[in-house]
Design a protein around this motif. Structure first.
Motif, mmCIF file in Angstrom:
data_model
loop_
_atom_site.group_PDB
_atom_site.id
_atom_site.type_symbol
_atom_site.label_atom_id
_atom_site.label_comp_id
_atom_site.label_asym_id
_atom_site.label_seq_id
_atom_site.Cartn_x
_atom_site.Cartn_y
_atom_site.Cartn_z
ATOM 1 N N MET A 1 44.649 64.978 76.282
ATOM 2 C CA MET A 1 45.768 64.406 75.570
ATOM 3 C C MET A 1 45.611 64.763 74.090
ATOM 4 N N THR A 2 46.630 65.361 73.511
ATOM 5 C CA THR A 2 46.563 65.770 72.108
ATOM 6 C C THR A 2 46.977 64.608 71.206
ATOM 7 N N ALA A 3 46.744 64.797 69.932
ATOM 8 C CA ALA A 3 47.075 63.741 68.959
ATOM 9 C C ALA A 3 48.583 63.502 68.913
ATOM 10 N N ASP A 4 49.359 64.542 69.117
ATOM 11 C CA ASP A 4 50.815 64.388 69.096
ATOM 12 C C ASP A 4 51.315 63.534 70.251
ATOM 13 N N GLU A 5 50.658 63.631 71.390
ATOM 14 C CA GLU A 5 51.077 62.850 72.545
ATOM 15 C C GLU A 5 50.696 61.389 72.402
ATOM 16 N N ARG A 6 49.645 61.082 71.633
ATOM 17 C CA ARG A 6 49.203 59.700 71.464
ATOM 18 C C ARG A 6 50.025 58.944 70.428
ATOM 19 N N THR A 7 50.617 59.656 69.490
ATOM 20 C CA THR A 7 51.391 58.961 68.459
ATOM 21 C C THR A 7 52.712 58.502 69.067
ATOM 22 N N PRO A 8 53.072 57.257 68.802
ATOM 23 C CA PRO A 8 54.321 56.756 69.395
ATOM 24 C C PRO A 8 55.527 57.432 68.762
ATOM 25 N N LYS A 9 56.464 57.702 69.600
ATOM 26 C CA LYS A 9 57.706 58.303 69.131
ATOM 27 C C LYS A 9 58.612 57.184 68.626
ATOM 28 N N THR A 10 59.102 57.348 67.425
ATOM 29 C CA THR A 10 60.013 56.342 66.872
ATOM 30 C C THR A 10 61.439 56.728 67.220
ATOM 31 N N ASP A 11 62.240 55.736 67.434
ATOM 32 C CA ASP A 11 63.639 55.952 67.756
ATOM 33 C C ASP A 11 64.394 56.264 66.472
ATOM 34 N N ARG A 12 64.869 57.450 66.355
ATOM 35 C CA ARG A 12 65.652 57.831 65.181
ATOM 36 C C ARG A 12 67.106 57.912 65.613
ATOM 37 N N SER A 13 67.778 56.784 65.462
ATOM 38 C CA SER A 13 69.165 56.743 65.875
ATOM 39 C C SER A 13 70.020 57.495 64.874
ATOM 40 N N GLU A 14 71.261 57.619 65.215
ATOM 41 C CA GLU A 14 72.208 58.361 64.380
ATOM 42 C C GLU A 14 72.348 57.740 62.993
ATOM 43 N N TRP A 15 72.196 56.432 62.880
ATOM 44 C CA TRP A 15 72.437 55.745 61.610
ATOM 45 C C TRP A 15 71.153 55.381 60.869
ATOM 46 N N SER A 16 69.981 55.770 61.386
ATOM 47 C CA SER A 16 68.757 55.371 60.719
ATOM 48 C C SER A 16 68.545 56.126 59.409
ATOM 49 N N LYS A 17 68.993 57.356 59.334
ATOM 50 C CA LYS A 17 68.891 58.125 58.106
ATOM 51 C C LYS A 17 70.301 58.482 57.646
ATOM 52 N N PRO A 18 70.605 58.243 56.378
ATOM 53 C CA PRO A 18 71.948 58.574 55.924
ATOM 54 C C PRO A 18 72.161 60.081 55.882
ATOM 55 N N ALA A 19 73.381 60.473 56.090
ATOM 56 C CA ALA A 19 73.722 61.886 56.056
ATOM 57 C C ALA A 19 73.567 62.409 54.631
ATOM 58 N N ALA A 20 73.494 63.708 54.512
ATOM 59 C CA ALA A 20 73.283 64.329 53.203
ATOM 60 C C ALA A 20 74.410 63.982 52.231
ATOM 61 N N GLN A 21 75.644 63.938 52.717
ATOM 62 C CA GLN A 21 76.754 63.621 51.822
ATOM 63 C C GLN A 21 76.713 62.166 51.361
ATOM 64 N N VAL A 22 76.168 61.284 52.174
ATOM 65 C CA VAL A 22 76.044 59.881 51.782
ATOM 66 C C VAL A 22 74.990 59.737 50.687
ATOM 67 N N ARG A 23 73.851 60.392 50.879
ATOM 68 C CA ARG A 23 72.815 60.381 49.834
ATOM 69 C C ARG A 23 73.324 61.052 48.568
ATOM 70 N N GLY A 24 74.033 62.145 48.733
ATOM 71 C CA GLY A 24 74.580 62.865 47.583
ATOM 72 C C GLY A 24 75.556 62.020 46.793
ATOM 73 N N TYR A 25 76.371 61.248 47.494
ATOM 74 C CA TYR A 25 77.330 60.387 46.808
ATOM 75 C C TYR A 25 76.603 59.283 46.042
ATOM 76 N N THR A 26 75.550 58.754 46.614
ATOM 77 C CA THR A 26 74.761 57.732 45.923
ATOM 78 C C THR A 26 74.136 58.313 44.661
ATOM 79 N N VAL A 27 73.600 59.513 44.752
ATOM 80 C CA VAL A 27 73.021 60.169 43.576
ATOM 81 C C VAL A 27 74.101 60.449 42.539
ATOM 82 N N ALA A 28 75.274 60.886 42.984
ATOM 83 C CA ALA A 28 76.366 61.162 42.051
ATOM 84 C C ALA A 28 76.813 59.883 41.340
#
Length: 124
Positions: free
Chosen positions: A1-28
């Motif tokens: 078993m490799t180290a990658d297989e032992r690390t738990p996979k986190t659920d990265r849903s569609e809304w967990s990270k903002p889209a680039a345009q959303v981050r860009g608008y916040t920066v703007a």
């Protein structure tokens, strides 16, 4: 078993990270707030300059107050967006509608918000 297989996979849903345009608008919006602060400092020095006509100070003070207001509101919206507050979507919408009436930069912000940012944001 490799180290990658032992690390738990986190659920990265569609809304967990903002889209680039959303981050860009916040920066703007943050850049807009910073520019308004710099404009207010400049306007304050112009108002208090000895060569400023006393009859025109009221107009300069009006512009100074508008710049301070826009800087404070933009800073508040950025703070809400960064914290993923429940009020972020509503405050962004209200501020974007306010920016619609300050051409040309405010109108460009509004159009970008309507076409790119709002469809990819989810009201919470």
């Amino acid at each position: 078993m490799t180290a990658d297989e032992r690390t738990p996979k986190t659920d990265r849903s569609e809304w967990s990270k903002p889209a680039a345009q959303v981050r860009g608008y916040t920066v703007a919006l943050g850049a807009l707030a910073l520019l308004m602060v710099l404009g207010a400092v400049t306007m304050y020095s112009v108002v208090n300059a000895p060569t400023t006509d006393p009859d025109s100070r009221w107009v300069l003070l009006l512009v100074l107050r508008i710049e301070i207001f826009v800087a404070l509101v933009a800073g508040l919206v950025v703070a809400l967006r960064v914290r993923n507050s429940a009020y972020a979507f509503v405050s962004t919408a209200a501020f974007s509608w306010l920016l619609l009436f300050s051409p040309p930069i405010g109108t460009a912000f509004f159009i970008y918000w309507v076409l790119k940012v709002r469809p990819s944001e989810r009201p919470t």
